[in-house]
Design an enzyme around this catalytic site. Structure first.
Site, PDB file in Angstrom:
ATOM      1  N   ALA A 155       0.850  -1.185   0.000  1.00 47.05           N
ATOM      2  CA  ALA A 155       0.000   0.000   0.000  1.00 47.05           C
ATOM      3  C   ALA A 155       0.885   1.234   0.000  1.00 47.05           C
ATOM      4  O   ALA A 155       1.966   1.239   0.587  1.00 47.05           O
ATOM      5  CB  ALA A 155      -0.904   0.008   1.226  1.00 47.05           C
ATOM      6  N   ILE A 156       0.397   2.244  -0.670  1.00 51.29           N
ATOM      7  CA  ILE A 156       1.124   3.504  -0.751  1.00 51.29           C
ATOM      8  C   ILE A 156       0.193   4.590  -0.238  1.00 51.29           C
ATOM      9  O   ILE A 156      -0.967   4.657  -0.641  1.00 51.29           O
ATOM     10  CB  ILE A 156       1.539   3.807  -2.206  1.00 51.29           C
ATOM     11  CG1 ILE A 156       2.392   2.650  -2.736  1.00 51.29           C
ATOM     12  CG2 ILE A 156       2.255   5.133  -2.314  1.00 51.29           C
ATOM     13  CD1 ILE A 156       2.512   2.620  -4.230  1.00 51.29           C
ATOM     14  N   GLY A 157       0.666   5.406   0.667  1.00 54.65           N
ATOM     15  CA  GLY A 157      -0.180   6.455   1.228  1.00 54.65           C
ATOM     16  C   GLY A 157       0.460   7.819   1.132  1.00 54.65           C
ATOM     17  O   GLY A 157       1.672   7.970   1.280  1.00 54.65           O
TER      18      GLY A 157
ATOM     19  N   ALA B 181       3.825   0.545   2.667  1.00 59.63           N
ATOM     20  CA  ALA B 181       3.725  -0.652   3.499  1.00 59.63           C
ATOM     21  C   ALA B 181       3.774  -1.867   2.589  1.00 59.63           C
ATOM     22  O   ALA B 181       3.003  -1.970   1.635  1.00 59.63           O
ATOM     23  CB  ALA B 181       2.429  -0.638   4.295  1.00 59.63           C
TER      24      ALA B 181
ATOM     25  N   CYS C 114      -9.426  -2.153  -0.606  1.00 64.15           N
ATOM     26  CA  CYS C 114      -9.996  -1.135  -1.501  1.00 64.15           C
ATOM     27  C   CYS C 114     -11.476  -1.356  -1.755  1.00 64.15           C
ATOM     28  O   CYS C 114     -12.018  -0.879  -2.752  1.00 64.15           O
ATOM     29  CB  CYS C 114      -9.237  -1.076  -2.827  1.00 64.15           C
ATOM     30  SG  CYS C 114      -7.500  -0.658  -2.618  1.00 64.15           S
TER      31      CYS C 114
ATOM     32  N   GLY D  93       3.950   7.303   2.819  1.00 60.57           N
ATOM     33  CA  GLY D  93       4.235   6.015   3.430  1.00 60.57           C
ATOM     34  C   GLY D  93       4.107   4.876   2.442  1.00 60.57           C
ATOM     35  O   GLY D  93       3.347   4.947   1.485  1.00 60.57           O
TER      36      GLY D  93
END
Length: 115
Positions: free
Chosen positions: A21-23, A36, A53, A34
């Site tokens: 995941a990219i935040g 993960a 999602c 971020g």
């Protein structure tokens, strides 16, 4: 199969399993970023109830379930750093504390502009 990106979702997917995941967050002129990456089955406790999602036909997975040769975090980190350096055109530097922590906890990485 190599990891893929799906136009209708965020993150990194392998065989309909979300493995990373990219935040990004921006608030009051401050940005936070971020990444993960689920590396091992031990990271997955509690994820069996998550619908990534909101897509009911997809599951959360971990990178090593799709690799013929499992990777540890210290083994995987140089590849991740190289990819981030390439995409964002910057140099990443691990502090001595981060290098020591690689064998127990996830490191934090400091970005520095290229020379």
């Amino acid at each position: 199969n190599p990891p893929t990106r799906c136009d209708d979702t965020t993150g990194v997917w392998m065989e309909h399993h979300k493995v990373a995941a990219i935040g990004v967050n921006a608030r009051r002129w401050i940005t936070q970023h971020g990444v993960a990456i689920n590396m091992d089955a031990i990271c997955m406790e509690g994820f069996q109830h998550i619908v990534p999602c909101g897509l009911v036909d997809r599951k959360v997975g971990y990178l090593n379930q799709f690799l013929s040769s499992p990777q540890s975090i210290p083994d995987f980190l140089p590849y991740l750093m190289e990819a981030l350096e390439h995409v964002f055109q910057m140099d990443l530097v691990l502090t001595p504390e981060d290098e020591a922590a690689l064998y127990g906890t996830a490191p934090s990485v400091v970005a520095t502009p290229p020379n």
